[in-house]
Write a protein that holds these residues in place. Structure first.
Motif, mmCIF file in Angstrom:
data_model
loop_
_atom_site.group_PDB
_atom_site.id
_atom_site.type_symbol
_atom_site.label_atom_id
_atom_site.label_comp_id
_atom_site.label_asym_id
_atom_site.label_seq_id
_atom_site.Cartn_x
_atom_site.Cartn_y
_atom_site.Cartn_z
ATOM 1 N N VAL A 65 0.874 -1.180 0.000
ATOM 2 C CA VAL A 65 0.000 0.000 0.000
ATOM 3 C C VAL A 65 0.906 1.222 0.000
ATOM 4 C CG1 VAL A 65 -1.768 1.303 1.207
ATOM 5 C CG2 VAL A 65 -1.835 -1.198 1.230
ATOM 6 N N ALA A 66 0.732 2.108 -0.974
ATOM 7 C CA ALA A 66 1.516 3.330 -1.070
ATOM 8 C C ALA A 66 0.587 4.525 -1.006
ATOM 9 C CB ALA A 66 2.324 3.353 -2.367
ATOM 10 N N GLY A 67 0.703 5.311 0.050
ATOM 11 C CA GLY A 67 -0.157 6.482 0.190
ATOM 12 C C GLY A 67 -1.619 6.093 0.263
ATOM 13 N N ASP A 68 -2.426 6.737 -0.575
ATOM 14 C CA ASP A 68 -3.867 6.481 -0.595
ATOM 15 C C ASP A 68 -4.269 5.492 -1.691
ATOM 16 O OD1 ASP A 68 -4.175 8.335 1.465
ATOM 17 O OD2 ASP A 68 -4.369 10.004 0.046
ATOM 18 N N THR A 69 -3.297 4.859 -2.330
ATOM 19 C CA THR A 69 -3.619 3.941 -3.417
ATOM 20 C C THR A 69 -4.133 2.616 -2.860
ATOM 21 O OG1 THR A 69 -1.366 3.068 -3.477
ATOM 22 C CG2 THR A 69 -1.860 4.976 -4.871
ATOM 23 N N LYS A 88 5.897 16.432 -0.225
ATOM 24 C CA LYS A 88 5.004 15.514 0.479
ATOM 25 C C LYS A 88 5.740 14.231 0.853
ATOM 26 C CE LYS A 88 0.647 17.103 -1.550
ATOM 27 N NZ LYS A 88 -0.601 16.691 -2.253
ATOM 28 N N THR A 89 5.325 13.621 1.945
ATOM 29 C CA THR A 89 5.929 12.383 2.417
ATOM 30 C C THR A 89 5.172 11.193 1.830
ATOM 31 O OG1 THR A 89 6.638 13.398 4.485
ATOM 32 C CG2 THR A 89 6.495 11.001 4.448
ATOM 33 N N LEU A 90 5.923 10.254 1.257
ATOM 34 C CA LEU A 90 5.331 9.038 0.707
ATOM 35 C C LEU A 90 5.598 7.891 1.672
ATOM 36 C CD1 LEU A 90 3.949 7.464 -1.601
ATOM 37 C CD2 LEU A 90 6.230 7.128 -2.598
ATOM 38 N N VAL A 91 4.536 7.237 2.145
ATOM 39 C CA VAL A 91 4.653 6.106 3.060
ATOM 40 C C VAL A 91 4.223 4.839 2.330
ATOM 41 C CG1 VAL A 91 3.901 5.095 5.244
ATOM 42 C CG2 VAL A 91 4.206 7.573 5.053
ATOM 43 N N VAL A 92 5.105 3.862 2.302
ATOM 44 C CA VAL A 92 4.826 2.581 1.657
ATOM 45 C C VAL A 92 4.825 1.493 2.732
ATOM 46 C CG1 VAL A 92 5.574 0.907 -0.061
ATOM 47 C CG2 VAL A 92 5.945 3.349 -0.459
ATOM 48 N N GLU A 93 3.743 0.742 2.808
ATOM 49 C CA GLU A 93 3.627 -0.358 3.771
ATOM 50 C C GLU A 93 3.467 -1.672 3.014
ATOM 51 O OE1 GLU A 93 0.199 1.420 5.781
ATOM 52 O OE2 GLU A 93 1.436 1.525 7.599
ATOM 53 N N TRP A 94 4.152 -2.710 3.501
ATOM 54 C CA TRP A 94 4.053 -4.015 2.855
ATOM 55 C C TRP A 94 3.800 -5.101 3.888
ATOM 56 C CZ3 TRP A 94 7.434 -7.789 4.363
ATOM 57 C CH2 TRP A 94 8.626 -7.387 4.968
ATOM 58 N N GLU A 95 3.200 -6.188 3.426
ATOM 59 C CA GLU A 95 2.873 -7.314 4.303
ATOM 60 C C GLU A 95 3.042 -8.618 3.528
ATOM 61 O OE1 GLU A 95 -0.856 -8.918 7.076
ATOM 62 O OE2 GLU A 95 -1.185 -7.402 5.529
ATOM 63 N N LEU A 96 3.661 -9.603 4.162
ATOM 64 C CA LEU A 96 3.873 -10.905 3.539
ATOM 65 C C LEU A 96 2.545 -11.627 3.346
ATOM 66 C CD1 LEU A 96 5.916 -13.238 2.760
ATOM 67 C CD2 LEU A 96 5.674 -13.999 5.130
ATOM 68 N N VAL A 116 9.462 5.125 4.540
ATOM 69 C CA VAL A 116 9.020 6.514 4.508
ATOM 70 C C VAL A 116 9.979 7.306 3.629
ATOM 71 C CG1 VAL A 116 8.536 8.580 5.863
ATOM 72 C CG2 VAL A 116 8.027 6.315 6.813
ATOM 73 N N VAL A 117 9.441 7.923 2.590
ATOM 74 C CA VAL A 117 10.237 8.758 1.681
ATOM 75 C C VAL A 117 9.810 10.203 1.913
ATOM 76 C CG1 VAL A 117 10.862 9.215 -0.697
ATOM 77 C CG2 VAL A 117 10.345 6.882 0.021
ATOM 78 N N LYS A 118 10.737 11.000 2.478
ATOM 79 C CA LYS A 118 10.404 12.377 2.851
ATOM 80 C C LYS A 118 11.473 13.317 2.305
ATOM 81 C CE LYS A 118 9.328 15.275 6.863
ATOM 82 N NZ LYS A 118 9.211 15.315 8.342
#
Length: 232
Positions: A65-69, A88-96, A116-118
């Motif tokens: 999940v990246a941002g609001d996508t 803007k800060t881009l937050v990317v979350e991942w899950e196995l 976190v890409v800031k």
């Protein structure tokens, strides 16, 4: 005698021709120059715009999940480019995505992480790895060269020991049973239907693959029969 005609003076003819020469049209040149400047500006914008190239370095698929996508699935080794925005800060979350056993239960431990890409400019690279913030993980790949199904227990005898909840059938090769916590003294123990067991110990230094996999082969001669408890 006839008087010969005198030719018109050359300088006067040259001057008249010069006065009648058309003026060069600069409009097409200015249009082309403007287009080139616009293209150059767009190129600089694209080069400086934050972009995250995200790679799945695991041996199993993940959800990202990246941002609001909306969440997206990524296969092992897959790569995706995620655009960011200036300031803007881009937050990317991942899950196995854990494998499912024959009993419809997920195998192995949960794994997840975030990036976190800031304030970045240009291209940034990141990946889902076996070393998220909460520790290190490995994936035993089980080869069953015995004549009986093998039940697998990872980190047997240690805190946090986990049964895979599965049985690797005879003939199974490099069967993926999920990810588990990795320690220097990590173990993988199998138990056959006869009650005999075999194990690999101190696996920490042996896990060297980037995706955390380690191949473990169990032969018939490896199984040791467990003595039955004596009657009292």
């Amino acid at each position: 005698m006839t008087t010969p005609e005198q030719p018109a003076p050359a300088p006067a003819a040259t001057a008249a021709a010069a006065m009648q020469a058309p003026t060069p049209n600069l409009v097409p040149f200015l249009v082309i120059l403007g287009l080139l400047l616009v293209a150059a500006g767009a190129g600089v914008f694209l080069l400086l715009r934050p972009r995250l190239v995200f790679t799945n370095s695991l041996a199993a698929p993940i959800r990202v999940v990246a941002g609001d996508t909306p969440p997206r699935a990524m296969p092992p080794g897959g790569t995706v480019q995620l655009p960011g925005s200036f300031g803007k800060t881009l937050v990317v979350e991942w899950e196995l995505v854990r494998p499912i056993s024959a009993d419809s239960a997920p195998m192995g431990e949960e794994m997840r992480g975030s990036i976190v890409v800031k304030g970045a400019r240009g291209l940034v690279r990141a990946s889902a790895t076996t070393r998220p913030a909460d520790g290190e993980y490995f994936a035993p790949l089980i080869t069953n060269a015995t004549s009986q199904p093998l039940r697998v227990m990872v980190n047997a005898g240690l805190v946090g020991a986990m049964d895979c909840g599965c049985a690797v059938r005879p003939g199974g090769e490099r069967v993926f049973i999920g990810y588990y916590r990795l320690y220097l003294n990590s173990t993988v123990l199998v138990r056959g239907t006869s009650g005999a067991t075999a194990s690999f110990k101190d696996l920490g230094p042996q896990v060297t693959a980037r995706d955390g996999t380690v191949g473990l082969r169990f032969n018939e001669t490896d199984l040791r029969r467990v003595a039955a408890p004596s009657a009292r």
